[in-house]
Every structure is written in C-alpha cells, then in structure tokens.
Motif scaffolding. Structure first.
Motif, mmCIF file in Angstrom:
data_model
loop_
_atom_site.group_PDB
_atom_site.id
_atom_site.type_symbol
_atom_site.label_atom_id
_atom_site.label_comp_id
_atom_site.label_asym_id
_atom_site.label_seq_id
_atom_site.Cartn_x
_atom_site.Cartn_y
_atom_site.Cartn_z
ATOM 1 N N LEU A 9 -1.580 2.091 5.686
ATOM 2 C CA LEU A 9 -1.007 1.555 4.452
ATOM 3 C C LEU A 9 -1.209 0.045 4.419
ATOM 4 O O LEU A 9 -0.980 -0.637 5.419
ATOM 5 C CB LEU A 9 0.483 1.900 4.405
ATOM 6 C CG LEU A 9 1.190 1.760 3.081
ATOM 7 C CD1 LEU A 9 0.582 2.679 2.031
ATOM 8 C CD2 LEU A 9 2.661 2.097 3.256
ATOM 9 N N GLN A 10 -1.638 -0.481 3.283
ATOM 10 C CA GLN A 10 -1.907 -1.911 3.126
ATOM 11 C C GLN A 10 -0.991 -2.498 2.055
ATOM 12 O O GLN A 10 -0.473 -1.780 1.208
ATOM 13 C CB GLN A 10 -3.372 -2.126 2.730
ATOM 14 C CG GLN A 10 -4.340 -1.572 3.736
ATOM 15 C CD GLN A 10 -5.770 -1.551 3.219
ATOM 16 O OE1 GLN A 10 -6.052 -1.827 2.059
ATOM 17 N NE2 GLN A 10 -6.692 -1.207 4.103
ATOM 18 N N ASP A 11 -0.838 -3.816 2.087
ATOM 19 C CA ASP A 11 -0.016 -4.495 1.086
ATOM 20 C C ASP A 11 -0.466 -4.146 -0.333
ATOM 21 O O ASP A 11 0.365 -3.971 -1.225
ATOM 22 C CB ASP A 11 -0.071 -6.015 1.275
ATOM 23 C CG ASP A 11 0.649 -6.479 2.523
ATOM 24 O OD1 ASP A 11 1.476 -5.712 3.076
ATOM 25 O OD2 ASP A 11 0.384 -7.616 2.959
ATOM 26 N N ASP A 12 -1.773 -4.033 -0.532
ATOM 27 C CA ASP A 12 -2.298 -3.734 -1.863
ATOM 28 C C ASP A 12 -1.884 -2.359 -2.371
ATOM 29 O O ASP A 12 -1.996 -2.079 -3.559
ATOM 30 C CB ASP A 12 -3.825 -3.833 -1.869
ATOM 31 C CG ASP A 12 -4.318 -5.261 -1.694
ATOM 32 O OD1 ASP A 12 -3.511 -6.198 -1.849
ATOM 33 O OD2 ASP A 12 -5.513 -5.435 -1.407
ATOM 34 N N ASP A 13 -1.419 -1.466 -1.486
ATOM 35 C CA ASP A 13 -1.013 -0.116 -1.887
ATOM 36 C C ASP A 13 0.404 -0.070 -2.459
ATOM 37 O O ASP A 13 0.765 0.905 -3.118
ATOM 38 C CB ASP A 13 -1.065 0.834 -0.686
ATOM 39 C CG ASP A 13 -2.456 0.972 -0.118
ATOM 40 O OD1 ASP A 13 -3.426 0.986 -0.906
ATOM 41 O OD2 ASP A 13 -2.574 1.079 1.120
#
Length: 162
Positions: A9-13
């Motif tokens: 999971l990334q910040d952009d998600d």
C-alpha cells in the motif's frame, strides 16, 4: 483474465481507498470495522496510519492492469492470523478478489488462517470457499449491530503424507 497484482500500500492509494469507502458506506459497517466513524477523513487517515505503522499488519493494494481496484491484507487478532480483502464495486465479478486472495494466502505461511465475513455477503463467502476456506463458526447479529451476523472461516493447514 486481467492482470492482477498485490503491491505494498502506498500513500497515493489512500485517496482511492477513501473514495471507495464513501461510495460504499455499507463497507464501514462490515464485521471487524472497529473505527468509530470511518467515513470521517481524519479518522480514516489516522486508522490507516496506525495500521501501516504496525509490524503485525501487512496491507496491500490490489491492482488490475496497474490500476488500483481494492485492498487486501493480513493481521493478527486475539493470537489468530486473519485475512481481509475489499474490491471496489465497479471491479467486482471478474475474479479479482479470488486472484488477490489466492496471492495473499500464498504469501502468508501461518495456518490456520482466518477470515470474518458478514453472513449475507454471498460473494465474499464464495471467494473464501474457492480458495479453500471452510466455515467454522457463526455469530448472530447483536441487537445494535450494523450487519447481519458474522461467519468465521478458516484455511486449515495441509497435512502431508495422509
């Protein structure tokens, strides 16, 4: 079949996750949701930050042909390892949840592995059963519950040499 991947999971998600939650508020009432007001963005962000900081929680984005379509993860609850998955309504019915759960289970060595599901969530139950999970218990809905009751499924260890 679309190309399905699990990636960290990334910040952009986070915006896409929150948007899924807003579009599907029933998800906020699902079994296992313990956040007081998950539709409040600051509460959502704090909850996700705590999950991502935990050594006990593995959170993944589910992608279809590179596009974010949901989440999947593993965590420990009362000494039991559990899985969770959520696919956006617009991406359902194409086998994405089954493939994402298959990948997730292959990464998690602990067995038994558990999953909780609302008793009326036939699609999620079917996904669990396709992967090999079996129902092990039922909890009726409490009078003030936000769901219809909860089923506990388990993926048991494979016994070699039998």
């Amino acid at each position: 079949m679309p190309h399905v991947e699990l990636r960290p999971l990334q910040d952009d998600d986070l915006d896409a996750m929150y948007e899924m939650l807003i579009r599907e508020p029933a998800a906020a009432a699902a079994p296992g949701v313990t956040v007081e007001d998950p539709l409040d963005r600051s509460v959502f962000d704090a909850s996700i930050a705590a999950e991502r900081a935990s050594d006990d929680i593995d959170s993944f984005a589910v992608t279809e042909n590179g596009a974010f379509v949901g989440t999947a993860g593993t965590f420990t609850f009362e000494d039991d390892r559990e899985v969770v998955f959520w696919i956006a309504r617009t991406a359902r019915g194409r086998g994405l949840a089954t493939e994402a759960l298959r990948m997730l289970v292959s990464r998690e060595p602990i067995r038994p592995l558990y999953a909780r599901v609302a008793a009326d969530n036939a699609a999620a139950i079917a996904v669990l059963q396709r992967i090999g999970f079996a129902e092990v218990s039922r909890e009726p809905a409490a009078p003030a519950a936000r769901h219809t009751g909860e089923l506990l499924y388990a993926l048991l260890p494979v016994l070699d040499g039998i």
